[in-house]
Design a protein around this motif. Structure first.
Motif, mmCIF file in Angstrom:
data_model
loop_
_atom_site.group_PDB
_atom_site.id
_atom_site.type_symbol
_atom_site.label_atom_id
_atom_site.label_comp_id
_atom_site.label_asym_id
_atom_site.label_seq_id
_atom_site.Cartn_x
_atom_site.Cartn_y
_atom_site.Cartn_z
ATOM 1 N N LEU A 40 0.862 -1.179 0.000
ATOM 2 C CA LEU A 40 0.000 0.000 0.000
ATOM 3 C C LEU A 40 0.898 1.228 0.000
ATOM 4 C CD1 LEU A 40 -2.918 1.130 0.260
ATOM 5 C CD2 LEU A 40 -2.604 1.043 2.744
ATOM 6 N N ARG A 41 0.749 2.081 -1.030
ATOM 7 C CA ARG A 41 1.640 3.237 -1.184
ATOM 8 C C ARG A 41 0.869 4.551 -1.164
ATOM 9 N NH1 ARG A 41 6.632 1.516 -2.646
ATOM 10 N NH2 ARG A 41 6.819 -0.509 -3.672
ATOM 11 N N THR A 90 -6.506 10.584 4.589
ATOM 12 C CA THR A 90 -5.075 10.836 4.389
ATOM 13 C C THR A 90 -4.703 10.758 2.909
ATOM 14 O OG1 THR A 90 -4.722 8.513 5.036
ATOM 15 C CG2 THR A 90 -4.284 10.197 6.684
ATOM 16 N N GLY A 91 -5.711 10.924 2.051
ATOM 17 C CA GLY A 91 -5.438 11.002 0.624
ATOM 18 C C GLY A 91 -5.684 9.719 -0.135
ATOM 19 N N GLU A 92 -5.240 9.714 -1.381
ATOM 20 C CA GLU A 92 -5.396 8.544 -2.234
ATOM 21 C C GLU A 92 -4.156 7.659 -2.144
ATOM 22 O OE1 GLU A 92 -6.533 9.100 -6.234
ATOM 23 O OE2 GLU A 92 -8.561 9.788 -5.721
ATOM 24 N N ASN A 123 -9.258 5.562 -2.210
ATOM 25 C CA ASN A 123 -9.401 6.855 -1.545
ATOM 26 C C ASN A 123 -9.746 6.621 -0.084
ATOM 27 O OD1 ASN A 123 -10.352 9.389 -0.566
ATOM 28 N ND2 ASN A 123 -10.832 10.029 -2.653
ATOM 29 N N SER A 124 -8.978 7.191 0.814
ATOM 30 C CA SER A 124 -9.141 6.929 2.253
ATOM 31 C C SER A 124 -10.176 7.822 2.944
ATOM 32 C CB SER A 124 -7.790 7.096 2.958
ATOM 33 O OG SER A 124 -7.333 8.431 2.843
ATOM 34 N N SER A 125 -10.997 8.515 2.168
ATOM 35 C CA SER A 125 -12.008 9.384 2.769
ATOM 36 C C SER A 125 -13.003 8.585 3.606
ATOM 37 C CB SER A 125 -12.773 10.138 1.672
ATOM 38 O OG SER A 125 -13.892 10.815 2.217
#
Length: 208
Positions: A130-131, A166-168, A190-192
Motif C-alpha cells: 500500500l503506497r 489521508t489522501g489517495e 481513496n481513504s475518505s
C-alpha cells in the motif's frame, strides 16, 4: 431484551444508510466491501502462459479497506428515553485493510492451450504493498503458501491501521506460482471517511 432489540434496530438503520453496508462486530465494524483487480465478477482473473504454452497461472486480487469504529450509547426516543441505542462514534473511525488473493493453475495435456487440467499441489507466493501518493510504502504483506490446490483463495490481514482522510493510495499486488510466472496489478483507493461520518451524525438513526 427490548433494549437489546432497540439497539439492534438502530444499528440496522445506520447500516442501511451506508454504501457499502457495515457489519457490526462488538465495538468495531468492518465494511462489507472490496476493490477488485481485474474488475469484474467472481471468476474474472488476469492470466499468463509459460513460454512453452504448457502451463497457465491466473490471479485475482481484492483490497478490503476494513473500516473500524467504536460505538457510543445514546438515549432512545423522548417517549422512551430508557431504550438506549448504540451508534458509531465518528471520532474513532479508521481503516484496517486486508488483502485477498485468488489463483488458478492449469497444465496443458497433449495439445497446448487446448486441453488443460487443474490438479496437484502448488507453491503460491502473494505480495501486496500500500503506497501513498509520493510512492512511499505505508503497509506491506507477503506470504508463501505451500501445498495449495490448483484453485484457491487466501485472505491476508494487513495488521496496520490507516488514518481516515489521508489522501489517495495505490495498492500494488503480485501473485507468483514458482516455475510458471508472476502476475502483477494495481488499483487506487481513496481513504475518505466522509460517508461514514454522515451516517454517524448526531441525528442519524433518531427514532421518530
Amino acid at each position: 431484551m427490548k433494549r437489546t432489540r432497540t439497539a439492534a434496530l438502530a444499528l440496522a438503520t445506520a447500516a442501511a444508510a451506508l454504501a457499502p453496508v457495515l457489519v457490526q462486530q462488538a465495538t468495531a465494524a468492518e465494511a462489507a466491501m472490496y476493490l477488485q483487480d481485474p474488475a469484474g465478477g467472481e471468476k474474472t482473473m488476469k492470466s499468463m502462459w509459460t513460454e512453452d504454452e504448457m502451463h497457465k497461472v491466473e490471479g485475482q486480487f481484492r483490497f478490503h479497506p476494513g473500516v473500524r469504529y467504536k460505538t457510543v450509547t445514546r438515549p432512545g426516543h423522548a417517549a422512551a428515553p430508557d431504550h438506549e441505542r448504540k451508534v458509531g462514534d465518528p471520532r474513532t473511525l479508521a481503516w484496517e485493510p486486508s488483502y485477498e488473493f485468488a489463483w488458478s493453475v492449469s497444465d496443458s495435456t497433449v495439445v497446448k492451450k487446448a486441453l488443460t487440467v487443474k490438479e496437484g499441489e502448488h507453491p503460491i507466493v502473494v505480495h501486496a504493498v500500500l503506497r501513498r501518493a509520493d510512492r512511499s510504502a505505508v503497509a506491506e504483506v507477503r506470504k508463501e503458501l505451500t501445498g495449495k490446490p490448483a484453485t484457491g483463495r487466501e485472505k491476508v490481514a494487513g495488521g496496520k491501521r490507516i488514518a481516515c482522510d489521508t489522501g489517495e493510495y495505490t495498492v500494488e499486488w503480485a501473485l507468483t506460482r514458482s516455475g510458471y510466472g508472476t502476475l502483477h496489478g494495481s488499483l487506487r483507493w481513496n481513504s475518505s471517511c466522509e460517508q461514514y461520518r454522515t451516517a454517524f451524525s448526531q441525528d442519524h438513526g433518531k427514532q421518530r
